[in-house]
Write a protein that holds these residues in place. Structure first.
Motif, short mmCIF file in Angstrom:
data_model
loop_
_atom_site.label_atom_id
_atom_site.label_comp_id
_atom_site.label_asym_id
_atom_site.label_seq_id
_atom_site.Cartn_x
_atom_site.Cartn_y
_atom_site.Cartn_z
N PRO A 158 8.97 -9.95 -9.72
CA PRO A 158 8.02 -10.41 -8.69
C PRO A 158 7.08 -9.27 -8.31
O PRO A 158 7.41 -8.09 -8.44
CB PRO A 158 8.93 -10.80 -7.53
CG PRO A 158 10.20 -10.03 -7.75
CD PRO A 158 10.36 -9.94 -9.23
N LYS A 159 5.90 -9.64 -7.84
CA LYS A 159 4.89 -8.66 -7.48
C LYS A 159 4.74 -8.62 -5.95
O LYS A 159 4.32 -9.61 -5.34
CB LYS A 159 3.54 -9.02 -8.13
CG LYS A 159 3.62 -9.29 -9.64
CD LYS A 159 4.16 -8.11 -10.43
CE LYS A 159 4.05 -8.32 -11.94
NZ LYS A 159 5.12 -9.18 -12.49
N PRO A 160 5.10 -7.51 -5.34
CA PRO A 160 4.93 -7.40 -3.88
C PRO A 160 3.45 -7.46 -3.50
O PRO A 160 2.55 -7.27 -4.33
CB PRO A 160 5.51 -6.01 -3.56
CG PRO A 160 6.37 -5.65 -4.73
CD PRO A 160 5.71 -6.31 -5.92
N ARG A 161 3.18 -7.70 -2.24
CA ARG A 161 1.85 -7.54 -1.68
C ARG A 161 1.65 -6.06 -1.35
O ARG A 161 2.57 -5.38 -0.93
CB ARG A 161 1.68 -8.38 -0.41
CG ARG A 161 1.80 -9.87 -0.65
CD ARG A 161 1.52 -10.65 0.63
NE ARG A 161 2.53 -10.41 1.65
CZ ARG A 161 2.28 -10.14 2.92
NH1 ARG A 161 1.04 -10.04 3.35
NH2 ARG A 161 3.26 -9.96 3.77
N PHE A 162 0.44 -5.58 -1.54
CA PHE A 162 0.13 -4.18 -1.27
C PHE A 162 -1.06 -4.07 -0.32
O PHE A 162 -2.06 -4.79 -0.47
CB PHE A 162 -0.20 -3.44 -2.58
CG PHE A 162 0.98 -3.25 -3.49
CD1 PHE A 162 1.81 -2.14 -3.36
CD2 PHE A 162 1.25 -4.18 -4.48
CE1 PHE A 162 2.89 -1.96 -4.21
CE2 PHE A 162 2.34 -4.01 -5.33
CZ PHE A 162 3.16 -2.89 -5.19
N PHE A 163 -0.95 -3.14 0.61
CA PHE A 163 -2.01 -2.84 1.56
C PHE A 163 -2.29 -1.35 1.52
O PHE A 163 -1.39 -0.54 1.75
CB PHE A 163 -1.58 -3.25 2.97
CG PHE A 163 -2.58 -2.92 4.06
CD1 PHE A 163 -3.60 -3.81 4.37
CD2 PHE A 163 -2.49 -1.74 4.78
CE1 PHE A 163 -4.52 -3.52 5.37
CE2 PHE A 163 -3.39 -1.44 5.79
CZ PHE A 163 -4.42 -2.34 6.08
N LEU A 164 -3.53 -0.99 1.19
CA LEU A 164 -3.94 0.41 1.16
C LEU A 164 -5.05 0.60 2.18
O LEU A 164 -5.99 -0.20 2.25
CB LEU A 164 -4.47 0.81 -0.22
CG LEU A 164 -3.48 0.95 -1.38
CD1 LEU A 164 -3.00 -0.41 -1.87
CD2 LEU A 164 -4.12 1.71 -2.54
N ALA A 165 -4.93 1.67 2.98
CA ALA A 165 -5.96 1.99 3.96
C ALA A 165 -6.20 3.49 3.94
O ALA A 165 -5.27 4.28 3.77
CB ALA A 165 -5.56 1.54 5.35
#
Length: 266
Positions: free
Chosen positions: A200-207
């Motif tokens: 499965p592919k996690p959700r990713f958040f980059l800031a």
């Protein structure tokens, strides 16, 4: 919220380690913020520090306790020294500690914390952003969503590494400094392996702050990820590599993690 400071023995590192915990607790305050506790299936965030930090720094430099209370979220803040969340060449296995042993310690000490992937998250800043990203890319069966704030995500520039620490440091962590790029510890290599897998592919958040010295690298890695993964968010705003930015953006990261509509569609 309850704030706990613990010293636990790591069988992986063969030493005592310090971990801070935030746990939802029901409180009724005449002055201040009331909070609500949970006795089972508590969502959990593994929150990782950067270079120069330790288990205490998130609680000291931000209002993470208030932010987590809104979501009835347990927060695990381990100290991992300057090990870059990696099994180092000098026989200190910080990656195995964080990825394998730490969750076992957490569930042994706090049975109310969830085992469910969809309620397990990781986040971190700078070096910790790298560590959180690594958890998402290499342990996708365990984590639903990952947030990297000002993450140290690129090893393209040897000169950039040497501007931060001497070569002996980097080689102690990863091996020959000229071979880090393209190695198993390179986030882009991990990304390629995840994309090729059936996991499965996690959700990713980059800031990242637009005045941060890591801003170009974060833009670059985010574009690479967005090209091959279904759920990668990159956001930016004014800011440097400091706690003013991270205190603001950990709030945004939590909001993103618990956005149920986004989670269902991504």
């Amino acid at each position: 919220m309850a704030f706990l400071q613990a010293s636990v023995y790591s069988n992986v590192l063969e030493m005592e380690v310090s971990i801070n915990f935030l746990l939802p607790q029901t409180t009724h305050k005449k002055i201040g913020t009331e909070t609500t506790g949970k006795s089972e299936d508590v969502p959990v965030l593994y929150l990782l520090h950067g270079m120069g930090g330790n288990h205490s720094v998130w609680a000291r430099r931000t209002s993470i306790e208030r932010y987590a209370a809104k979501y009835q979220l347990a927060v695990v803040m381990p100290s991992t020294d300057l090990g870059f969340y990696t099994d180092t060449t000098y026989d200190m296995n910080y990656w195995t500690f964080v990825a394998e042993e730490l969750p076992m310690i957490v569930h042994e000490l706090f049975p109310q914390i969830t085992h469910k992937r969809e309620q397990t998250f990781a986040a971190g800043l700078s070096m910790g952003g790298y560590g959180a990203m690594k958890l998402g890319l290499k342990k996708p069966n365990d984590f639903a969503a990952i947030a990297s704030l000002s993450g140290a995500l690129s090893f393209d520039s040897v000169e950039g590494l040497l501007a931060t620490r001497k070569a002996a440091y980097w080689e102690g962590i990863f091996g020959p400094i000229g071979e880090i790029k393209g190695s198993k510890n390179d986030p882009l290599v991990m990304l390629e392996e995840l994309v090729k897998s059936s996991q499965p592919k996690p959700r990713f958040f980059l800031a990242c702050g637009t005045e941060d010295f890591l801003y170009p690298a974060n833009q670059y890695v985010a574009k690479k990820m967005q090209a091959v993964l279904p759920a990668v968010t990159f956001e930016e705003g004014p800011g440097e590599h400091n706690w003013v930015f991270w205190d603001q953006w950990i709030q945004r990261a939590l909001e993103w993690m618990f956005d149920e509509n986004r989670a269902k569609t991504e």
